[in-house]
Scaffold this active site. Structure first.
Site, PDB file in Angstrom:
ATOM      1  N   VAL A   1      11.331   3.325 -10.737  1.00 15.59           N
ATOM      2  CA  VAL A   1      10.732   4.542 -11.127  1.00 15.59           C
ATOM      3  C   VAL A   1      11.410   5.621  -9.991  1.00 15.59           C
ATOM      4  CG1 VAL A   1       8.576   6.203 -11.315  1.00 15.59           C
ATOM      5  CG2 VAL A   1       8.682   3.633 -11.831  1.00 15.59           C
TER       6      VAL A   1
ATOM      7  N   GLY B   1       8.854  -5.093  -8.506  1.00 17.00           N
ATOM      8  CA  GLY B   1      10.056  -4.094  -8.926  1.00 17.00           C
ATOM      9  C   GLY B   1      11.320  -4.302  -8.630  1.00 17.00           C
ATOM     10  N   GLN B   2      12.322  -4.038  -9.568  1.00 19.89           N
ATOM     11  CA  GLN B   2      13.802  -4.062  -9.258  1.00 19.89           C
ATOM     12  C   GLN B   2      14.179  -3.269  -8.332  1.00 19.89           C
ATOM     13  OE1 GLN B   2      15.752  -6.109 -11.273  1.00 19.89           O
ATOM     14  NE2 GLN B   2      17.424  -5.542 -10.254  1.00 19.89           N
ATOM     15  N   LYS B   3      13.656  -2.332  -7.969  1.00 17.12           N
ATOM     16  CA  LYS B   3      13.901  -1.446  -6.860  1.00 17.12           C
ATOM     17  C   LYS B   3      14.347  -2.381  -5.588  1.00 17.12           C
ATOM     18  CE  LYS B   3      13.461   1.766  -3.613  1.00 17.12           C
ATOM     19  NZ  LYS B   3      13.175   1.174  -2.280  1.00 17.12           N
ATOM     20  N   ASP B   4      13.649  -3.348  -5.427  1.00 19.26           N
ATOM     21  CA  ASP B   4      13.740  -4.383  -4.240  1.00 19.26           C
ATOM     22  C   ASP B   4      14.527  -5.506  -4.967  1.00 19.26           C
ATOM     23  OD1 ASP B   4      12.486  -3.347  -1.687  1.00 19.26           O
ATOM     24  OD2 ASP B   4      10.992  -2.964  -3.402  1.00 19.26           O
TER      25      ASP B   4
ATOM     26  N   GLY C   1       0.542  -1.270  -0.111  1.00 21.04           N
ATOM     27  CA  GLY C   1       0.012  -0.079  -0.026  1.00 21.04           C
ATOM     28  C   GLY C   1       0.851   1.436  -0.126  1.00 21.04           C
TER      29      GLY C   1
ATOM     30  N   GLY D   1       5.706   4.360  -8.853  1.00 14.12           N
ATOM     31  CA  GLY D   1       6.369   2.932  -8.757  1.00 14.12           C
ATOM     32  C   GLY D   1       5.463   1.791  -8.766  1.00 14.12           C
ATOM     33  N   HIS D   2       4.384   1.681  -8.047  1.00 12.04           N
ATOM     34  CA  HIS D   2       3.323   0.983  -7.990  1.00 12.04           C
ATOM     35  C   HIS D   2       2.666   1.118  -9.286  1.00 12.04           C
ATOM     36  CE1 HIS D   2       3.917   1.339  -3.322  1.00 12.04           C
ATOM     37  NE2 HIS D   2       4.224   0.119  -3.582  1.00 12.04           N
TER      38      HIS D   2
ATOM     39  N   GLN E   1       7.611  -9.763   7.978  1.00 20.52           N
ATOM     40  CA  GLN E   1       8.818  -9.323   7.262  1.00 20.52           C
ATOM     41  C   GLN E   1       9.491  -8.210   7.947  1.00 20.52           C
ATOM     42  OE1 GLN E   1       6.882  -8.654   3.425  1.00 20.52           O
ATOM     43  NE2 GLN E   1       8.075  -6.491   3.028  1.00 20.52           N
TER      44      GLN E   1
HETATM   45  P1  AMP Z   1       6.079  -2.275  -1.366  1.00 16.39           P
HETATM   46  O1  AMP Z   1       4.860  -1.738  -1.215  1.00 16.39           O
HETATM   47  O2  AMP Z   1       7.198  -1.284  -0.986  1.00 16.39           O
HETATM   48  O3  AMP Z   1       6.355  -3.385  -0.649  1.00 16.39           O
HETATM   49  O4  AMP Z   1       6.557  -2.549  -2.984  1.00 16.39           O
HETATM   50  C1  AMP Z   1       5.581  -3.226  -3.688  1.00 16.39           C
HETATM   51  C2  AMP Z   1       6.227  -3.483  -5.143  1.00 16.39           C
HETATM   52  O5  AMP Z   1       6.490  -2.099  -5.747  1.00 16.39           O
HETATM   53  C3  AMP Z   1       7.398  -4.177  -5.052  1.00 16.39           C
HETATM   54  O6  AMP Z   1       7.435  -5.255  -6.126  1.00 16.39           O
HETATM   55  C4  AMP Z   1       8.435  -3.227  -5.108  1.00 16.39           C
HETATM   56  O7  AMP Z   1       9.670  -3.624  -5.753  1.00 16.39           O
HETATM   57  C5  AMP Z   1       7.817  -2.146  -6.116  1.00 16.39           C
HETATM   58  N1  AMP Z   1       8.531  -0.955  -6.082  1.00 16.39           N
HETATM   59  C6  AMP Z   1       8.712  -0.061  -4.979  1.00 16.39           C
HETATM   60  N2  AMP Z   1       9.141   0.965  -5.259  1.00 16.39           N
HETATM   61  C7  AMP Z   1       9.338   1.267  -6.681  1.00 16.39           C
HETATM   62  C8  AMP Z   1       9.575   1.950  -7.424  1.00 16.39           C
HETATM   63  N3  AMP Z   1      10.325   3.287  -7.108  1.00 16.39           N
HETATM   64  N4  AMP Z   1       9.909   1.552  -8.960  1.00 16.39           N
HETATM   65  C9  AMP Z   1       9.381   0.516  -9.356  1.00 16.39           C
HETATM   66  N5  AMP Z   1       8.833  -0.582  -8.285  1.00 16.39           N
HETATM   67  C10 AMP Z   1       8.896  -0.250  -7.141  1.00 16.39           C
END
Ligand code: AMP
Length: 265
Positions: free
Chosen positions: A159, A130-133, A14, A19-20, A44
């Site tokens: 992003v 995302g490649q971010k993680d 959320g 990015g999302h 986690q």
């Molecule tokens: P999170 O809500 O932070 O757990 O992220 C959910 C998904 O969004 C994960 O697959 C993240 O890698 C991806 N994500 C988070 N930040 C970015 C970003 N800046 N660019 C692309 N994907 C992202």
């Protein structure tokens, strides 16, 4: 009800940002229907991490999902996800204890356990991460291969803000000055990516990060490493193929991670 056709899942915690959104749009290219899960997974987070203060913006998130064309939002409670006498989980193995895993013990066990549960519950054809993680994405690919999970994993590019800061739900914690310090993460990655050999890549990134430890507020570096993108083991000094430059640091109480591919030149 969704009609016939393929389904893509975008798992999130959320506090959705651009990015999302990009993940949802990519998911739409890979399947007829898109489901977004929103679940802040207690498993986690470590005991001293930000689970209780993690941003929760559910109503806005629903609007974002609708606008981007996600037909389903799955937002279970922790009680719905986990039985009180839960015993069994996914073990991330040695790869879960290095780099990011060394700083967050048990984190990848928790990530893989919730991702496998989400995949079992939603049963998508495709799941987008995302490649971010980057280590999370690599570990999920490893789990899908090791446990024969019937899903196709799609990785999505990071992003960034126009000045380079990678978008993150945690960026909203940053004050103006903290944000200026946080920029040194992406600046260090850019400095590294401009270099040629592994030794020079790391030296260039470290020089930027060391400078940032003298800013006000300072950057508190957890690690900067040049690793194999699949195994996350450090690459040798004479490594020739693709590598990943990964960094994690705290600014104030906010912990940030970022990475960039280093392509052979
Ligand atoms: P999170 O809500 O932070 O757990 O992220 C959910 C998904 O969004 C994960 O697959 C993240 O890698 C991806 N994500 C988070 N930040 C970015 C970003 N800046 N660019 C692309 N994907 C992202």
């Amino acid at each position: 009800m969704l009609g016939a056709g393929t389904l893509a899942l975008v798992p999130t915690m959320g506090a959705l940002h651009e990015g999302h959104r990009s993940l949802i749009r990519l998911a739409r290219e890979h399947a007829d229907h898109v489901a977004v899960s929103i679940f802040v997974n207690p498993l986690q987070f470590g005991p001293n991490e930000d689970f209780s203060r993690y941003p929760r913006t559910f109503d806005v998130d629903l609007e974002v999902c609708a606008k981007e064309g996600a037909g389903v939002v799955f937002a279970p409670s922790a009680e719905e996800m986990y039985l009180p006498d839960r015993q069994v989980g996914v073990f991330a193995g040695g790869m879960g204890t290095i780099v990011e895993g060394a700083f967050r013990p048990g984190h990848f066990d928790g990530v893989l356990t919730v991702v496998l549960k989400l995949l079992n519950l939603v049963q998508p054809d495709v799941a987008v991460f995302g490649q971010k993680d980057a280590q999370q994405l690599a570990m999920i690919r490893r789990m899908v291969a090791d446990l024969d999970v019937p899903v196709a994993i799609v990785g999505a590019p990071t992003v960034r803000e126009p000045d380079g800061l990678a978008l993150s739900s945690r960026n909203r914690y940053l004050s103006v000055r903290e944000r200026a310090t946080a920029l040194s993460l992406s600046q260090a990655l850019a400095a590294g990516a401009a270099e040629t050999t592994p030794v020079r890549v790391l030296a260039a990134a470290k020089a930027v990060l060391e400078g940032a430890t003298r800013l006000d507020p300072p950057l508190l570096l957890d690690y900067v490493e040049l690793v194999d993108p699949m195994t996350f083991r450090p690459v040798d000094d004479d490594h020739q193929g693709e590598a990943l430059l990964v960094v994690a640091a705290k600014v104030g109480t906010t912990r940030l991670i970022d990475n960039t591919p280093i392509l052979p030149k």
